[in-house]
Design an enzyme around this catalytic site. Structure first.
Site, PDB file in Angstrom:
ATOM      1  N   TYR A 150      -7.322   6.812  15.739  1.00 40.89           N
ATOM      2  CA  TYR A 150      -7.261   7.136  14.307  1.00 40.89           C
ATOM      3  C   TYR A 150      -6.215   8.225  14.097  1.00 40.89           C
ATOM      4  O   TYR A 150      -5.990   9.076  14.958  1.00 40.89           O
ATOM      5  CB  TYR A 150      -8.634   7.611  13.798  1.00 40.89           C
ATOM      6  N   THR A 188       0.830  -1.210   0.000  1.00 36.79           N
ATOM      7  CA  THR A 188       0.000   0.000   0.000  1.00 36.79           C
ATOM      8  C   THR A 188       0.861   1.256   0.000  1.00 36.79           C
ATOM      9  O   THR A 188       1.992   1.229   0.512  1.00 36.79           O
ATOM     10  CB  THR A 188      -0.909   0.030   1.246  1.00 36.79           C
ATOM     11  N   ARG A 212     -14.378   2.393   2.553  1.00 37.69           N
ATOM     12  CA  ARG A 212     -13.466   3.486   2.210  1.00 37.69           C
ATOM     13  C   ARG A 212     -14.245   4.660   1.621  1.00 37.69           C
ATOM     14  O   ARG A 212     -15.431   4.541   1.343  1.00 37.69           O
ATOM     15  CB  ARG A 212     -12.372   2.954   1.270  1.00 37.69           C
ATOM     16  N   TYR A 223      -1.879  -1.167  10.206  1.00 32.14           N
ATOM     17  CA  TYR A 223      -1.946  -1.666   8.832  1.00 32.14           C
ATOM     18  C   TYR A 223      -0.646  -1.341   8.093  1.00 32.14           C
ATOM     19  O   TYR A 223       0.005  -2.220   7.520  1.00 32.14           O
ATOM     20  CB  TYR A 223      -3.152  -1.011   8.162  1.00 32.14           C
TER      21      TYR A 223
HETATM   22  P1  NAD Z   1     -10.764  -5.947  -1.054  1.00 28.03           P
HETATM   23  O1  NAD Z   1     -11.081  -5.978   0.405  1.00 28.03           O
HETATM   24  O2  NAD Z   1     -11.849  -5.604  -1.991  1.00 28.03           O
HETATM   25  O3  NAD Z   1     -10.144  -7.339  -1.502  1.00 28.03           O
HETATM   26  C1  NAD Z   1      -9.423  -8.196  -0.639  1.00 28.03           C
HETATM   27  C2  NAD Z   1      -9.940  -9.599  -0.843  1.00 28.03           C
HETATM   28  O4  NAD Z   1      -9.151 -10.494  -0.051  1.00 28.03           O
HETATM   29  C3  NAD Z   1     -11.401  -9.773  -0.365  1.00 28.03           C
HETATM   30  O5  NAD Z   1     -12.207 -10.327  -1.382  1.00 28.03           O
HETATM   31  C4  NAD Z   1     -11.287 -10.716   0.828  1.00 28.03           C
HETATM   32  O6  NAD Z   1     -12.403 -11.609   0.952  1.00 28.03           O
HETATM   33  C5  NAD Z   1      -9.997 -11.472   0.494  1.00 28.03           C
HETATM   34  N1  NAD Z   1      -9.384 -12.040   1.707  1.00 28.03           N
HETATM   35  C6  NAD Z   1      -9.049 -11.366   2.839  1.00 28.03           C
HETATM   36  N2  NAD Z   1      -8.563 -12.231   3.743  1.00 28.03           N
HETATM   37  C7  NAD Z   1      -8.587 -13.457   3.183  1.00 28.03           C
HETATM   38  C8  NAD Z   1      -8.229 -14.746   3.633  1.00 28.03           C
HETATM   39  N3  NAD Z   1      -7.752 -14.943   4.873  1.00 28.03           N
HETATM   40  N4  NAD Z   1      -8.375 -15.794   2.797  1.00 28.03           N
HETATM   41  C9  NAD Z   1      -8.880 -15.616   1.551  1.00 28.03           C
HETATM   42  N5  NAD Z   1      -9.253 -14.414   1.062  1.00 28.03           N
HETATM   43  C10 NAD Z   1      -9.104 -13.344   1.881  1.00 28.03           C
HETATM   44  O7  NAD Z   1      -9.538  -4.927  -1.233  1.00 28.03           O
HETATM   45  P2  NAD Z   1      -8.870  -4.333  -2.551  1.00 28.03           P
HETATM   46  O8  NAD Z   1      -9.148  -2.886  -2.600  1.00 28.03           O
HETATM   47  O9  NAD Z   1      -9.181  -5.198  -3.704  1.00 28.03           O
HETATM   48  O10 NAD Z   1      -7.320  -4.467  -2.167  1.00 28.03           O
HETATM   49  C11 NAD Z   1      -6.506  -5.558  -2.556  1.00 28.03           C
HETATM   50  C12 NAD Z   1      -5.088  -5.352  -2.022  1.00 28.03           C
HETATM   51  O11 NAD Z   1      -4.578  -4.089  -2.436  1.00 28.03           O
HETATM   52  C13 NAD Z   1      -4.981  -5.367  -0.497  1.00 28.03           C
HETATM   53  O12 NAD Z   1      -3.805  -6.046  -0.132  1.00 28.03           O
HETATM   54  C14 NAD Z   1      -4.871  -3.914  -0.115  1.00 28.03           C
HETATM   55  O13 NAD Z   1      -4.144  -3.737   1.095  1.00 28.03           O
HETATM   56  C15 NAD Z   1      -4.139  -3.335  -1.310  1.00 28.03           C
HETATM   57  N6  NAD Z   1      -4.457  -1.909  -1.489  1.00 28.03           N
HETATM   58  C16 NAD Z   1      -5.548  -1.488  -2.167  1.00 28.03           C
HETATM   59  C17 NAD Z   1      -5.789  -0.128  -2.318  1.00 28.03           C
HETATM   60  C18 NAD Z   1      -6.924   0.418  -3.131  1.00 28.03           C
HETATM   61  O14 NAD Z   1      -6.841   1.570  -3.507  1.00 28.03           O
HETATM   62  N7  NAD Z   1      -7.953  -0.320  -3.454  1.00 28.03           N
HETATM   63  C19 NAD Z   1      -4.940   0.808  -1.723  1.00 28.03           C
HETATM   64  C20 NAD Z   1      -3.845   0.341  -1.002  1.00 28.03           C
HETATM   65  C21 NAD Z   1      -3.604  -1.013  -0.902  1.00 28.03           C
HETATM   66  N1  UDP Z   2     -13.029  10.191   4.886  1.00 29.11           N
HETATM   67  C1  UDP Z   2     -13.990  11.181   5.096  1.00 29.11           C
HETATM   68  N2  UDP Z   2     -15.306  10.815   5.147  1.00 29.11           N
HETATM   69  C2  UDP Z   2     -15.722   9.542   4.983  1.00 29.11           C
HETATM   70  C3  UDP Z   2     -14.745   8.522   4.761  1.00 29.11           C
HETATM   71  C4  UDP Z   2     -13.402   8.888   4.706  1.00 29.11           C
HETATM   72  O1  UDP Z   2     -13.663  12.362   5.260  1.00 29.11           O
HETATM   73  O2  UDP Z   2     -16.954   9.302   5.021  1.00 29.11           O
HETATM   74  C5  UDP Z   2     -11.592  10.573   4.769  1.00 29.11           C
HETATM   75  C6  UDP Z   2     -10.590   9.806   5.622  1.00 29.11           C
HETATM   76  O3  UDP Z   2     -10.500  10.359   6.923  1.00 29.11           O
HETATM   77  C7  UDP Z   2      -9.313   9.959   4.825  1.00 29.11           C
HETATM   78  C8  UDP Z   2      -9.790   9.969   3.375  1.00 29.11           C
HETATM   79  O4  UDP Z   2     -11.197  10.275   3.428  1.00 29.11           O
HETATM   80  O5  UDP Z   2      -8.735  11.213   5.114  1.00 29.11           O
HETATM   81  C9  UDP Z   2      -9.591   8.684   2.598  1.00 29.11           C
HETATM   82  O6  UDP Z   2     -10.128   7.615   3.306  1.00 29.11           O
HETATM   83  P1  UDP Z   2     -10.173   6.113   2.805  1.00 29.11           P
HETATM   84  O7  UDP Z   2     -11.059   5.364   3.757  1.00 29.11           O
HETATM   85  O8  UDP Z   2     -10.576   6.023   1.384  1.00 29.11           O
HETATM   86  O9  UDP Z   2      -8.708   5.510   2.951  1.00 29.11           O
HETATM   87  P2  UDP Z   2      -7.212   6.071   3.026  1.00 29.11           P
HETATM   88  O10 UDP Z   2      -6.950   6.875   1.806  1.00 29.11           O
HETATM   89  O11 UDP Z   2      -7.095   6.899   4.276  1.00 29.11           O
HETATM   90  O12 UDP Z   2      -6.403   4.831   3.094  1.00 29.11           O
END
Ligand code: NAD
Ligand code: UDP
Length: 391
Positions: A337, A141, A237, A187
Protein backbone atom coordinates in the site's frame (compact mmCIF):
# COMPACT_ATOMS: atom_id res chain seq x y z
CA UNK A 1 -39.82 20.72 -20.53
CA UNK A 2 -37.10 18.39 -21.84
CA UNK A 3 -38.00 19.29 -25.45
CA UNK A 4 -36.95 22.90 -24.83
CA UNK A 5 -33.50 21.98 -23.53
CA UNK A 6 -30.61 23.80 -25.17
CA UNK A 7 -26.84 23.34 -24.92
CA UNK A 8 -24.37 25.95 -23.65
CA UNK A 9 -24.34 27.57 -27.10
CA UNK A 10 -28.11 27.86 -27.27
CA UNK A 11 -28.62 24.96 -29.71
CA UNK A 12 -31.49 22.53 -29.08
CA UNK A 13 -30.31 19.21 -27.61
CA UNK A 14 -31.41 16.16 -29.64
CA UNK A 15 -32.37 13.05 -27.63
CA UNK A 16 -29.61 10.43 -27.86
CA UNK A 17 -29.07 6.79 -26.96
CA UNK A 18 -26.34 6.26 -24.40
CA UNK A 19 -24.60 2.94 -23.78
CA UNK A 20 -23.58 3.26 -20.11
CA UNK A 21 -21.16 0.54 -18.99
CA UNK A 22 -20.98 0.22 -15.20
CA UNK A 23 -24.42 1.84 -14.91
CA UNK A 24 -25.22 -0.25 -11.84
CA UNK A 25 -22.46 1.32 -9.72
CA UNK A 26 -22.36 4.38 -7.48
CA UNK A 27 -21.76 7.03 -10.18
CA UNK A 28 -23.80 5.15 -12.79
CA UNK A 29 -26.88 5.01 -10.57
CA UNK A 30 -26.83 8.79 -10.03
CA UNK A 31 -26.19 9.47 -13.70
CA UNK A 32 -29.10 7.22 -14.73
CA UNK A 33 -31.42 9.02 -12.28
CA UNK A 34 -30.39 12.41 -13.64
CA UNK A 35 -30.75 11.44 -17.30
CA UNK A 36 -34.18 9.90 -16.75
CA UNK A 37 -35.51 12.75 -14.63
CA UNK A 38 -34.21 15.72 -16.63
CA UNK A 39 -33.63 14.65 -20.23
CA UNK A 40 -35.18 12.60 -23.03
CA UNK A 41 -32.07 10.47 -23.63
CA UNK A 42 -32.31 6.67 -23.68
CA UNK A 43 -29.98 4.49 -21.62
CA UNK A 44 -28.64 1.05 -22.50
CA UNK A 45 -27.45 0.23 -18.97
CA UNK A 46 -24.71 -2.43 -18.90
CA UNK A 47 -23.47 -4.01 -15.67
CA UNK A 48 -23.16 -7.32 -13.87
CA UNK A 49 -25.31 -5.94 -11.00
CA UNK A 50 -28.41 -3.76 -10.94
CA UNK A 51 -29.28 -3.43 -7.23
CA UNK A 52 -28.48 0.30 -7.18
CA UNK A 53 -30.71 1.05 -10.20
CA UNK A 54 -33.52 -1.41 -9.49
CA UNK A 55 -35.79 1.49 -8.48
CA UNK A 56 -35.36 2.85 -12.01
CA UNK A 57 -36.09 -0.47 -13.73
CA UNK A 58 -39.06 -1.88 -11.83
CA UNK A 59 -42.26 -0.07 -10.94
CA UNK A 60 -42.66 0.18 -7.17
CA UNK A 61 -45.79 0.49 -5.05
CA UNK A 62 -45.39 4.27 -4.94
CA UNK A 63 -44.90 4.63 -8.72
CA UNK A 64 -46.86 1.84 -10.44
CA UNK A 65 -45.95 3.23 -13.88
CA UNK A 66 -42.38 4.38 -14.32
CA UNK A 67 -42.49 8.02 -15.47
CA UNK A 68 -39.60 7.44 -17.91
CA UNK A 69 -41.28 4.45 -19.57
CA UNK A 70 -38.82 2.30 -21.47
CA UNK A 71 -36.05 4.90 -21.73
CA UNK A 72 -33.80 2.61 -19.67
CA UNK A 73 -32.96 -0.97 -20.60
CA UNK A 74 -30.75 -3.13 -18.40
CA UNK A 75 -28.29 -5.57 -20.00
CA UNK A 76 -26.61 -7.95 -17.56
CA UNK A 77 -23.28 -8.23 -19.32
CA UNK A 78 -19.75 -8.84 -18.11
CA UNK A 79 -17.68 -6.81 -20.59
CA UNK A 80 -14.74 -9.20 -20.13
CA UNK A 81 -16.39 -11.74 -22.38
CA UNK A 82 -19.63 -10.89 -24.08
CA UNK A 83 -20.11 -10.51 -27.80
CA UNK A 84 -23.25 -8.37 -27.29
CA UNK A 85 -21.13 -5.38 -26.24
CA UNK A 86 -20.21 -4.26 -29.75
CA UNK A 87 -23.87 -4.37 -30.85
CA UNK A 88 -24.89 -2.12 -27.95
CA UNK A 89 -22.11 0.37 -28.70
CA UNK A 90 -23.20 0.42 -32.36
CA UNK A 91 -26.82 1.09 -31.36
CA UNK A 92 -25.79 4.06 -29.19
CA UNK A 93 -24.73 7.60 -30.12
CA UNK A 94 -22.45 7.82 -27.09
CA UNK A 95 -20.73 5.29 -24.82
CA UNK A 96 -19.86 6.11 -21.22
CA UNK A 97 -17.47 3.65 -19.58
CA UNK A 98 -17.60 3.55 -15.78
CA UNK A 99 -16.76 -0.13 -15.31
CA UNK A 100 -13.73 -0.72 -13.12
CA UNK A 101 -12.31 -2.19 -9.97
CA UNK A 102 -11.78 1.07 -8.11
CA UNK A 103 -11.40 0.31 -4.39
CA UNK A 104 -7.92 0.90 -2.91
CA UNK A 105 -8.11 -2.27 -0.78
CA UNK A 106 -7.99 -4.21 -4.08
CA UNK A 107 -5.06 -2.45 -5.74
CA UNK A 108 -2.29 -4.09 -3.72
CA UNK A 109 -4.13 -7.35 -2.86
CA UNK A 110 -5.63 -8.05 -6.34
CA UNK A 111 -3.25 -6.19 -8.64
CA UNK A 112 -3.87 -8.52 -11.61
CA UNK A 113 -7.65 -8.11 -11.44
CA UNK A 114 -7.12 -4.37 -11.01
CA UNK A 115 -4.90 -4.05 -14.09
CA UNK A 116 -7.15 -6.31 -16.19
CA UNK A 117 -10.28 -4.43 -15.16
CA UNK A 118 -8.91 -0.92 -15.68
CA UNK A 119 -6.85 -1.53 -18.81
CA UNK A 120 -7.44 -4.83 -20.64
CA UNK A 121 -11.24 -4.89 -20.20
CA UNK A 122 -11.54 -1.29 -21.38
CA UNK A 123 -9.66 -2.02 -24.63
CA UNK A 124 -12.60 -3.47 -26.61
CA UNK A 125 -14.78 -0.54 -25.54
CA UNK A 126 -12.26 1.93 -26.97
CA UNK A 127 -11.77 -0.19 -30.09
CA UNK A 128 -15.51 -0.54 -30.84
CA UNK A 129 -16.03 3.20 -30.35
CA UNK A 130 -13.12 4.06 -32.61
CA UNK A 131 -14.01 1.56 -35.36
CA UNK A 132 -17.68 2.57 -35.38
CA UNK A 133 -17.06 6.33 -35.10
CA UNK A 134 -18.89 6.55 -31.78
CA UNK A 135 -18.19 9.12 -29.13
CA UNK A 136 -16.68 7.89 -25.84
CA UNK A 137 -16.71 9.42 -22.34
CA UNK A 138 -14.24 7.37 -20.32
CA UNK A 139 -13.94 7.49 -16.53
CA UNK A 140 -10.34 7.66 -15.36
CA UNK A 141 -9.28 8.94 -11.93
CA UNK A 142 -7.49 11.77 -10.14
CA UNK A 143 -5.15 9.05 -8.96
CA UNK A 144 -3.32 9.25 -12.32
CA UNK A 145 -1.54 12.27 -10.81
CA UNK A 146 -0.21 10.01 -8.03
CA UNK A 147 1.81 12.03 -5.53
CA UNK A 148 2.43 15.77 -5.63
CA UNK A 149 5.82 17.23 -6.54
CA UNK A 150 5.80 18.92 -3.12
CA UNK A 151 5.59 15.56 -1.33
CA UNK A 152 9.25 14.99 -2.21
CA UNK A 153 10.35 18.14 -0.38
CA UNK A 154 11.24 18.09 3.34
CA UNK A 155 8.13 18.41 5.58
CA UNK A 156 8.79 22.03 6.60
CA UNK A 157 10.04 23.28 3.19
CA UNK A 158 8.32 26.62 2.29
CA UNK A 159 7.72 25.51 -1.33
CA UNK A 160 5.25 22.93 -0.03
CA UNK A 161 2.89 25.89 0.44
CA UNK A 162 3.34 27.00 -3.18
CA UNK A 163 0.34 25.89 -5.31
CA UNK A 164 2.60 25.09 -8.24
CA UNK A 165 3.98 22.26 -6.09
CA UNK A 166 0.62 20.65 -5.37
CA UNK A 167 -2.29 21.85 -7.56
CA UNK A 168 -3.08 19.14 -10.14
CA UNK A 169 -3.52 20.40 -13.73
CA UNK A 170 -4.72 18.21 -16.59
CA UNK A 171 -2.36 19.64 -19.21
CA UNK A 172 0.63 20.35 -17.02
CA UNK A 173 1.13 18.14 -13.96
CA UNK A 174 3.27 15.00 -14.18
CA UNK A 175 2.01 11.57 -13.07
CA UNK A 176 4.17 10.50 -10.13
CA UNK A 177 3.82 6.91 -8.89
CA UNK A 178 5.83 4.90 -6.37
CA UNK A 179 8.02 1.88 -7.20
CA UNK A 180 6.55 -1.29 -8.75
CA UNK A 181 6.63 -3.18 -5.44
CA UNK A 182 4.15 -0.61 -4.13
CA UNK A 183 1.29 -2.30 -5.93
CA UNK A 184 -1.11 0.43 -4.85
CA UNK A 185 -0.14 2.14 -8.08
CA UNK A 186 -1.35 -0.73 -10.31
CA UNK A 187 -4.72 1.06 -10.60
CA UNK A 188 -3.29 4.50 -11.37
CA UNK A 189 -0.88 3.05 -13.90
CA UNK A 190 -3.60 1.03 -15.70
CA UNK A 191 -5.84 4.10 -15.81
CA UNK A 192 -2.98 6.22 -17.12
CA UNK A 193 -2.25 3.76 -19.92
CA UNK A 194 -5.90 3.59 -21.02
CA UNK A 195 -5.98 7.41 -21.01
CA UNK A 196 -2.91 7.45 -23.26
CA UNK A 197 -4.47 4.86 -25.56
CA UNK A 198 -7.71 6.85 -25.86
CA UNK A 199 -5.76 10.03 -26.48
CA UNK A 200 -3.74 8.26 -29.19
CA UNK A 201 -6.95 6.91 -30.80
CA UNK A 202 -8.11 10.52 -30.92
CA UNK A 203 -4.86 11.75 -32.43
CA UNK A 204 -4.31 8.96 -34.97
CA UNK A 205 -7.82 7.72 -35.78
CA UNK A 206 -10.06 10.67 -34.93
CA UNK A 207 -11.87 9.07 -31.96
CA UNK A 208 -14.15 11.65 -30.32
CA UNK A 209 -13.44 11.25 -26.62
CA UNK A 210 -13.71 12.92 -23.24
CA UNK A 211 -11.78 11.69 -20.20
CA UNK A 212 -13.12 12.36 -16.69
CA UNK A 213 -10.82 12.42 -13.66
CA UNK A 214 -13.07 12.24 -10.57
CA UNK A 215 -11.63 13.65 -7.33
CA UNK A 216 -13.31 11.68 -4.49
CA UNK A 217 -16.99 11.94 -5.46
CA UNK A 218 -19.10 10.88 -2.48
CA UNK A 219 -22.77 10.53 -1.58
CA UNK A 220 -25.59 8.03 -1.08
CA UNK A 221 -25.17 4.50 -2.54
CA UNK A 222 -21.36 4.66 -2.51
CA UNK A 223 -19.90 1.16 -2.09
CA UNK A 224 -21.42 -1.02 0.63
CA UNK A 225 -21.65 -1.55 4.37
CA UNK A 226 -19.62 -4.68 5.23
CA UNK A 227 -21.82 -7.52 6.51
CA UNK A 228 -25.03 -5.74 5.46
CA UNK A 229 -25.00 -5.31 1.68
CA UNK A 230 -21.44 -6.46 1.03
CA UNK A 231 -18.94 -9.01 2.36
CA UNK A 232 -18.17 -8.80 6.12
CA UNK A 233 -14.44 -8.80 5.40
CA UNK A 234 -14.72 -6.28 2.52
CA UNK A 235 -12.94 -2.91 2.76
CA UNK A 236 -14.80 -0.20 0.82
CA UNK A 237 -13.66 3.40 0.25
CA UNK A 238 -13.30 5.80 3.16
CA UNK A 239 -16.89 7.14 3.21
CA UNK A 240 -18.33 3.64 3.62
CA UNK A 241 -15.56 2.53 6.04
CA UNK A 242 -16.24 5.46 8.35
CA UNK A 243 -20.04 5.11 7.93
CA UNK A 244 -19.73 1.46 8.93
CA UNK A 245 -17.71 2.39 12.04
CA UNK A 246 -20.25 5.06 13.00
CA UNK A 247 -23.23 2.74 12.47
CA UNK A 248 -21.56 0.05 14.63
CA UNK A 249 -20.39 2.55 17.24
CA UNK A 250 -16.73 1.62 16.73
CA UNK A 251 -13.78 4.03 16.57
CA UNK A 252 -12.97 5.25 13.03
CA UNK A 253 -9.66 3.80 11.83
CA UNK A 254 -7.11 6.38 10.71
CA UNK A 255 -4.63 4.80 8.31
CA UNK A 256 -1.10 5.97 9.20
CA UNK A 257 -2.63 8.65 11.42
CA UNK A 258 -5.02 10.04 8.76
CA UNK A 259 -2.56 12.71 7.58
CA UNK A 260 -3.30 12.33 3.84
CA UNK A 261 -5.37 15.14 2.36
CA UNK A 262 -8.36 14.82 0.05
CA UNK A 263 -10.96 17.10 -1.51
CA UNK A 264 -14.49 15.66 -1.55
CA UNK A 265 -17.21 16.65 -4.00
CA UNK A 266 -20.90 15.87 -3.68
CA UNK A 267 -22.05 13.30 -6.24
CA UNK A 268 -24.99 15.48 -7.30
CA UNK A 269 -22.67 18.40 -8.14
CA UNK A 270 -20.33 16.10 -10.06
CA UNK A 271 -23.19 14.57 -12.06
CA UNK A 272 -24.09 18.08 -13.28
CA UNK A 273 -20.60 18.25 -14.80
CA UNK A 274 -21.06 14.89 -16.56
CA UNK A 275 -24.43 16.00 -17.98
CA UNK A 276 -22.74 19.11 -19.40
CA UNK A 277 -20.12 16.89 -21.07
CA UNK A 278 -22.82 14.61 -22.52
CA UNK A 279 -24.83 17.48 -23.97
CA UNK A 280 -21.99 19.72 -25.15
CA UNK A 281 -19.81 17.46 -27.32
CA UNK A 282 -18.21 20.35 -29.20
CA UNK A 283 -16.92 21.74 -25.90
CA UNK A 284 -16.07 18.42 -24.28
CA UNK A 285 -14.49 16.36 -27.07
CA UNK A 286 -10.72 16.00 -26.94
CA UNK A 287 -10.56 17.16 -23.32
CA UNK A 288 -9.50 15.64 -20.04
CA UNK A 289 -11.49 17.13 -17.13
CA UNK A 290 -10.71 17.26 -13.43
CA UNK A 291 -14.03 17.06 -11.57
CA UNK A 292 -13.68 17.89 -7.90
CA UNK A 293 -14.22 20.54 -5.25
CA UNK A 294 -10.98 22.35 -4.33
CA UNK A 295 -12.80 24.16 -1.49
CA UNK A 296 -13.61 20.95 0.38
CA UNK A 297 -10.10 19.95 1.44
CA UNK A 298 -9.51 18.06 4.70
CA UNK A 299 -7.04 15.58 6.14
CA UNK A 300 -8.55 12.13 6.58
CA UNK A 301 -8.39 12.79 10.36
CA UNK A 302 -10.45 15.97 9.93
CA UNK A 303 -12.90 14.04 7.75
CA UNK A 304 -13.30 11.48 10.56
CA UNK A 305 -13.94 14.24 13.09
CA UNK A 306 -16.49 15.98 10.88
CA UNK A 307 -18.28 12.73 10.03
CA UNK A 308 -18.48 11.89 13.73
CA UNK A 309 -20.00 15.27 14.53
CA UNK A 310 -22.48 15.13 11.65
CA UNK A 311 -23.47 11.53 12.39
CA UNK A 312 -24.16 12.34 16.04
CA UNK A 313 -26.38 15.20 14.88
CA UNK A 314 -28.41 13.11 12.42
CA UNK A 315 -28.66 9.96 14.58
CA UNK A 316 -29.02 11.62 17.97
CA UNK A 317 -26.33 9.29 19.36
CA UNK A 318 -23.55 10.54 21.67
CA UNK A 319 -19.87 10.65 20.62
CA UNK A 320 -17.75 7.67 21.70
CA UNK A 321 -15.15 8.22 24.39
CA UNK A 322 -12.50 7.28 21.82
CA UNK A 323 -13.91 8.33 18.42
CA UNK A 324 -10.82 7.44 16.32
CA UNK A 325 -7.96 4.97 16.47
CA UNK A 326 -4.67 4.91 14.51
CA UNK A 327 -3.75 1.87 12.41
CA UNK A 328 -0.76 1.23 10.17
CA UNK A 329 -1.39 0.96 6.42
CA UNK A 330 0.25 -2.48 6.51
CA UNK A 331 -2.26 -3.71 9.09
CA UNK A 332 -5.20 -2.08 7.31
CA UNK A 333 -4.40 -2.74 3.63
CA UNK A 334 -1.44 -5.18 3.69
CA UNK A 335 1.96 -4.89 2.01
CA UNK A 336 2.36 -2.79 -1.12
CA UNK A 337 0.00 0.00 0.00
CA UNK A 338 1.08 3.58 -0.61
CA UNK A 339 -0.91 6.81 -0.68
CA UNK A 340 -1.57 10.03 -2.57
CA UNK A 341 -0.57 12.84 -0.20
CA UNK A 342 -2.82 15.65 -1.44
CA UNK A 343 -5.36 16.16 -4.23
CA UNK A 344 -6.35 19.70 -5.19
CA UNK A 345 -7.93 19.83 -8.66
CA UNK A 346 -7.19 22.77 -10.92
CA UNK A 347 -10.58 23.87 -12.28
CA UNK A 348 -9.49 26.12 -15.14
CA UNK A 349 -10.30 23.76 -18.03
CA UNK A 350 -13.73 22.59 -16.87
CA UNK A 351 -14.61 26.15 -15.98
CA UNK A 352 -13.59 27.50 -19.37
CA UNK A 353 -15.13 24.70 -21.46
CA UNK A 354 -18.31 23.97 -19.51
CA UNK A 355 -18.70 26.80 -16.98
CA UNK A 356 -19.07 24.20 -14.22
CA UNK A 357 -18.42 24.84 -10.53
CA UNK A 358 -19.17 22.64 -7.52
CA UNK A 359 -21.64 24.08 -5.01
CA UNK A 360 -22.01 21.89 -1.95
CA UNK A 361 -19.88 22.34 1.18
CA UNK A 362 -18.34 19.33 2.90
CA UNK A 363 -20.59 19.75 5.93
CA UNK A 364 -23.76 19.87 3.80
CA UNK A 365 -22.81 16.90 1.65
CA UNK A 366 -21.94 14.85 4.73
CA UNK A 367 -25.21 15.82 6.37
CA UNK A 368 -27.33 14.58 3.46
CA UNK A 369 -25.16 11.50 2.90
CA UNK A 370 -25.05 10.43 6.55
CA UNK A 371 -28.79 11.03 6.90
CA UNK A 372 -29.16 8.53 4.03
CA UNK A 373 -26.70 6.07 5.62
CA UNK A 374 -28.52 6.23 8.95
CA UNK A 375 -31.96 5.84 7.38
CA UNK A 376 -30.83 2.98 5.12
CA UNK A 377 -28.61 0.94 7.42
CA UNK A 378 -29.06 1.74 11.14
CA UNK A 379 -31.84 -0.81 11.71
CA UNK A 380 -30.07 -3.57 9.72
CA UNK A 381 -26.83 -2.98 11.63
CA UNK A 382 -28.72 -3.05 14.94
CA UNK A 383 -30.28 -6.39 14.05
CA UNK A 384 -27.01 -7.84 12.78
CA UNK A 385 -25.17 -6.88 15.95
CA UNK A 386 -27.96 -7.76 18.42
CA UNK A 387 -26.92 -10.57 20.75
CA UNK A 388 -29.15 -13.64 20.44
CA UNK A 389 -31.44 -13.93 23.48
CA UNK A 390 -30.74 -17.09 25.52
CA UNK A 391 -33.74 -19.42 25.41
P1 NAD B 1 -18.50 1.42 -8.66
O1 NAD B 1 -17.64 0.26 -8.27
O2 NAD B 1 -19.63 1.77 -7.78
O3 NAD B 1 -19.07 1.20 -10.13
C1 NAD B 1 -18.42 0.44 -11.13
C2 NAD B 1 -19.44 -0.46 -11.77
O4 NAD B 1 -18.82 -1.16 -12.85
C3 NAD B 1 -19.98 -1.54 -10.80
O5 NAD B 1 -21.39 -1.52 -10.76
C4 NAD B 1 -19.46 -2.85 -11.39
O6 NAD B 1 -20.37 -3.95 -11.22
C5 NAD B 1 -19.31 -2.48 -12.87
N1 NAD B 1 -18.34 -3.36 -13.54
C6 NAD B 1 -17.06 -3.60 -13.16
N2 NAD B 1 -16.51 -4.50 -13.99
C7 NAD B 1 -17.44 -4.83 -14.91
C8 NAD B 1 -17.47 -5.72 -16.00
N3 NAD B 1 -16.39 -6.46 -16.31
N4 NAD B 1 -18.59 -5.81 -16.74
C9 NAD B 1 -19.69 -5.08 -16.42
N5 NAD B 1 -19.74 -4.22 -15.38
C10 NAD B 1 -18.61 -4.10 -14.63
O7 NAD B 1 -17.52 2.68 -8.83
P2 NAD B 1 -17.85 4.22 -9.06
O8 NAD B 1 -17.42 4.96 -7.86
O9 NAD B 1 -19.21 4.37 -9.59
O10 NAD B 1 -16.77 4.57 -10.19
C11 NAD B 1 -17.06 4.58 -11.58
C12 NAD B 1 -15.81 4.96 -12.36
O11 NAD B 1 -15.29 6.20 -11.89
C13 NAD B 1 -14.66 3.96 -12.25
O12 NAD B 1 -14.04 3.85 -13.51
C14 NAD B 1 -13.71 4.58 -11.26
O13 NAD B 1 -12.37 4.18 -11.49
C15 NAD B 1 -13.92 6.06 -11.52
N6 NAD B 1 -13.62 6.86 -10.33
C16 NAD B 1 -14.53 7.08 -9.35
C17 NAD B 1 -14.20 7.86 -8.25
C18 NAD B 1 -15.17 8.22 -7.18
O14 NAD B 1 -14.91 9.18 -6.48
N7 NAD B 1 -16.29 7.56 -7.01
C19 NAD B 1 -12.90 8.37 -8.12
C20 NAD B 1 -11.98 8.10 -9.12
C21 NAD B 1 -12.35 7.36 -10.22
N1 UDP C 1 -8.66 5.62 4.98
C1 UDP C 1 -8.62 5.62 6.38
N2 UDP C 1 -9.46 4.78 7.05
C2 UDP C 1 -10.35 3.98 6.43
C3 UDP C 1 -10.40 3.98 5.00
C4 UDP C 1 -9.54 4.83 4.31
O1 UDP C 1 -7.82 6.33 6.99
O2 UDP C 1 -11.11 3.26 7.14
C5 UDP C 1 -7.78 6.57 4.22
C6 UDP C 1 -6.94 5.99 3.09
O3 UDP C 1 -5.72 5.46 3.58
C7 UDP C 1 -6.74 7.19 2.20
C8 UDP C 1 -8.04 7.98 2.36
O4 UDP C 1 -8.65 7.49 3.57
O5 UDP C 1 -5.69 7.98 2.71
C9 UDP C 1 -9.04 7.86 1.22
O6 UDP C 1 -9.28 6.52 0.94
P1 UDP C 1 -10.30 5.98 -0.15
O7 UDP C 1 -10.42 4.50 0.08
O8 UDP C 1 -11.58 6.72 -0.11
O9 UDP C 1 -9.64 6.19 -1.58
P2 UDP C 1 -8.52 7.13 -2.23
O10 UDP C 1 -8.91 8.55 -2.01
O11 UDP C 1 -7.21 6.80 -1.57
O12 UDP C 1 -8.55 6.73 -3.65
Amino acid sequence: MAGARVDLDGRPIKPMTICMIGAGGFIGSHLCEKLLAETQHKILAVDVYNDKIRHLLEPGSSDPALPWGDRIQFHRINIKHDSRLEGLIKMADLTINLAAICTPADYNTRPLDTIYSNFIDALPVVKYCSENNKRLIHFSTCEVYGKTIGSYLPKDHPLRQDPSFYVLKEDDSPCIFGPIEKQRWSYACAKQLIERLIYAEGAENGLEFTIVRPFNWIGPRMDFIPGIDGPSEGVPRVLACFSNNLLRREPLKLVDGGQSQRTFVYIKDAIEAVLLMIENPARANGHIFNVGNPNNEVTVKQLAEMMTEVYCKVSGEPVLEQPTIDISSKDFYGVGYDDSDKRIPDMTIINKQLGWNPKTSLWDLLESTLTYQHRTYAEAVKQATAKPVAS
